[in-house]
Design a protein around this motif. Sequence first.
Motif, PDB file in Angstrom:
ATOM      1  N   GLU A  60      33.199  13.512 -24.349  1.00  0.00           N
ATOM      2  CA  GLU A  60      34.300  14.450 -24.487  1.00  0.00           C
ATOM      3  C   GLU A  60      35.645  13.963 -23.967  1.00  0.00           C
ATOM      4  O   GLU A  60      36.665  14.615 -24.199  1.00  0.00           O
ATOM      5  N   GLU A  74      26.897  14.682 -24.868  1.00  0.00           N
ATOM      6  CA  GLU A  74      27.806  15.726 -25.348  1.00  0.00           C
ATOM      7  C   GLU A  74      27.003  16.766 -26.105  1.00  0.00           C
ATOM      8  O   GLU A  74      25.780  16.781 -26.059  1.00  0.00           O
ATOM      9  N   SER A  75      27.718  17.634 -26.842  1.00  0.00           N
ATOM     10  CA  SER A  75      27.082  18.814 -27.426  1.00  0.00           C
ATOM     11  C   SER A  75      26.149  18.497 -28.587  1.00  0.00           C
ATOM     12  O   SER A  75      25.394  19.374 -29.022  1.00  0.00           O
ATOM     13  N   ASP A 107      26.715  23.734 -26.835  1.00  0.00           N
ATOM     14  CA  ASP A 107      26.923  23.665 -25.390  1.00  0.00           C
ATOM     15  C   ASP A 107      27.293  25.052 -24.904  1.00  0.00           C
ATOM     16  O   ASP A 107      27.368  26.006 -25.704  1.00  0.00           O
ATOM     17  N   TYR A 163      37.927  18.481 -31.900  1.00  0.00           N
ATOM     18  CA  TYR A 163      36.700  19.056 -31.345  1.00  0.00           C
ATOM     19  C   TYR A 163      36.070  18.093 -30.344  1.00  0.00           C
ATOM     20  O   TYR A 163      35.713  18.484 -29.228  1.00  0.00           O
ATOM     21  N   PHE A 164      35.921  16.841 -30.745  1.00  0.00           N
ATOM     22  CA  PHE A 164      35.263  15.889 -29.858  1.00  0.00           C
ATOM     23  C   PHE A 164      35.962  15.811 -28.500  1.00  0.00           C
ATOM     24  O   PHE A 164      35.307  15.694 -27.468  1.00  0.00           O
ATOM     25  N   PHE A 165      37.292  15.879 -28.501  1.00  0.00           N
ATOM     26  CA  PHE A 165      38.046  15.692 -27.264  1.00  0.00           C
ATOM     27  C   PHE A 165      38.693  16.981 -26.779  1.00  0.00           C
ATOM     28  O   PHE A 165      39.739  16.979 -26.137  1.00  0.00           O
ATOM     29  N   ARG A 166      38.020  18.095 -27.066  1.00  0.00           N
ATOM     30  CA  ARG A 166      38.560  19.414 -26.725  1.00  0.00           C
ATOM     31  C   ARG A 166      38.723  19.611 -25.218  1.00  0.00           C
ATOM     32  O   ARG A 166      39.531  20.428 -24.770  1.00  0.00           O
ATOM     33  N   TYR A 167      37.936  18.909 -24.423  1.00  0.00           N
ATOM     34  CA  TYR A 167      38.025  19.049 -22.972  1.00  0.00           C
ATOM     35  C   TYR A 167      38.965  18.030 -22.341  1.00  0.00           C
ATOM     36  O   TYR A 167      39.166  18.047 -21.126  1.00  0.00           O
ATOM     37  N   ASP A 168      39.524  17.117 -23.133  1.00  0.00           N
ATOM     38  CA  ASP A 168      40.235  15.988 -22.539  1.00  0.00           C
ATOM     39  C   ASP A 168      41.528  16.399 -21.835  1.00  0.00           C
ATOM     40  O   ASP A 168      41.836  15.876 -20.769  1.00  0.00           O
ATOM     41  N   HIS A 199      38.170  18.747 -18.535  1.00  0.00           N
ATOM     42  CA  HIS A 199      37.403  19.991 -18.442  1.00  0.00           C
ATOM     43  C   HIS A 199      38.281  21.078 -17.846  1.00  0.00           C
ATOM     44  O   HIS A 199      38.903  21.831 -18.566  1.00  0.00           O
ATOM     45  N   TRP A 219      29.732  23.874 -16.827  1.00  0.00           N
ATOM     46  CA  TRP A 219      29.476  23.387 -18.188  1.00  0.00           C
ATOM     47  C   TRP A 219      27.986  23.127 -18.325  1.00  0.00           C
ATOM     48  O   TRP A 219      27.365  22.489 -17.472  1.00  0.00           O
TER      49      TRP A 219
END
Length: 444
Positions: A96, A112-113, A206, A255-260, A264, A339
């Motif tokens: 992520e 990851e998810s 997730d 989406y892949f880097f939504r937490y970047d 988090h 998480w």
Amino acid sequence: MDLSSHEREVTRVATTIRVQAGRGGPVRIDKGGVSHFVPVPGDPREHAAAIDASRFRRVLAIDPERRICVAEPGVTFAELVPRTLEHGLVPAVVPELEDISLGGAVAGCSIESSSYRYGGFHDGCLEYEVISGDGEIVTCSAEKDPLLFDMIHGSYGTLGVLSRITFKLVQAKRFVRMQYRHFDGFDAFHAAMAERCRVGDFEFIDGIVHGPRSFVLCLGAFVDEAPFTSNYRWLDVYYKSTLGRTEDYLTTPDYFFRYDAECHWLSRTVPGLETRPVRWLVGRHVLGSRNLIRWSKRLDRVLGMKQRPDVVCDVFVPQRNFSAFYEWYARDFDFWPLWVVPYRMPRPYPWIRESHAKHRDELWIDCAVYGKPNDDPLVDGSEVLEQKTYELGGVKTLISRNHYSENRFWEIYDRERYEAAKRRLDPHGVFPGLYEKCHRVRKS
């Protein structure tokens, strides 16, 4: 596939390792970019001699028909995903944070998810090229030298220098549609997550536990079209959006880097950084895992004034013990958000000692604690979390602060197999051992 530049770089690194082996003394692998080891003030590894592996940054080949990619370990997932998406493909597991590298994902256990289907990123790997502590070039796979192939995962750079990785790709689409299902109790949330993992009708699963009465199950699926897309790179905060939304659409990279952007939710440790005015003014300069991690290193002296750093840790708990873990966590640990990522272990990992997780489930739950203040002079939250994970037959990633005695450590990790791999790849101890590397000098 033009390997001439790659081979020249491999030769250079191998020569450097042979020279350093003759000099003796501690070494570290300099991969360039940022390190995702949790910063610890005064970390003595920073003063070890560096093996410069920072030029391993090339995607060497993408084979759309076979759905295989060959790349060097310093390629980040943010660099890789656009390249593979040109062919409608992505790695089966994309961690992520944008600056996580392929080599870091293998050596450091990235998930990851999509992990409820595919396991870790390493579970999709087919072959590794490794430069040994003797400067030899070793190629290993599940068929060719399976011991070394299995033990590279989770070795944290203690066996050799990864120089090439061959891994699988899976089909992807341009967008991801998100559904957010809200629950006010753990049992219903846990049952819904387990059922979705059993049925397998979403690409991504997730969860975010915002508090003891606020659970969000996040379900994602690839789609060709999107009526709108949300952006969480600057002004808006992804994890907060899940509290109010039931549906969302993101481009596949977003989406892949939504937490970047927040790492988090570590950005909330900076006053005002989750507010739009502050993000508008300074967000471009301080948001994102790269910026936040670099700032944390610059503030090493400030961190050193603390008794100990905050708790930043991923722990993997067997599915059958997840309820017991959560009950303890909500009662005694009490830090939110948490998480939660279901993780399928396709087969028993040889680096886990069989006696530690002899009743292990195929499905594990990654519980990620990011940023719990750890300033109680009488209780070290990091050590308490480590102990509870051990009691429940779980495994903790080693990028955080570690407290194990040497005996306890080797009750969890398979010493016999690790030392067999160490003798093969690093017989003269050019690189630190796994226990020595991951147990750094720290304030108690």
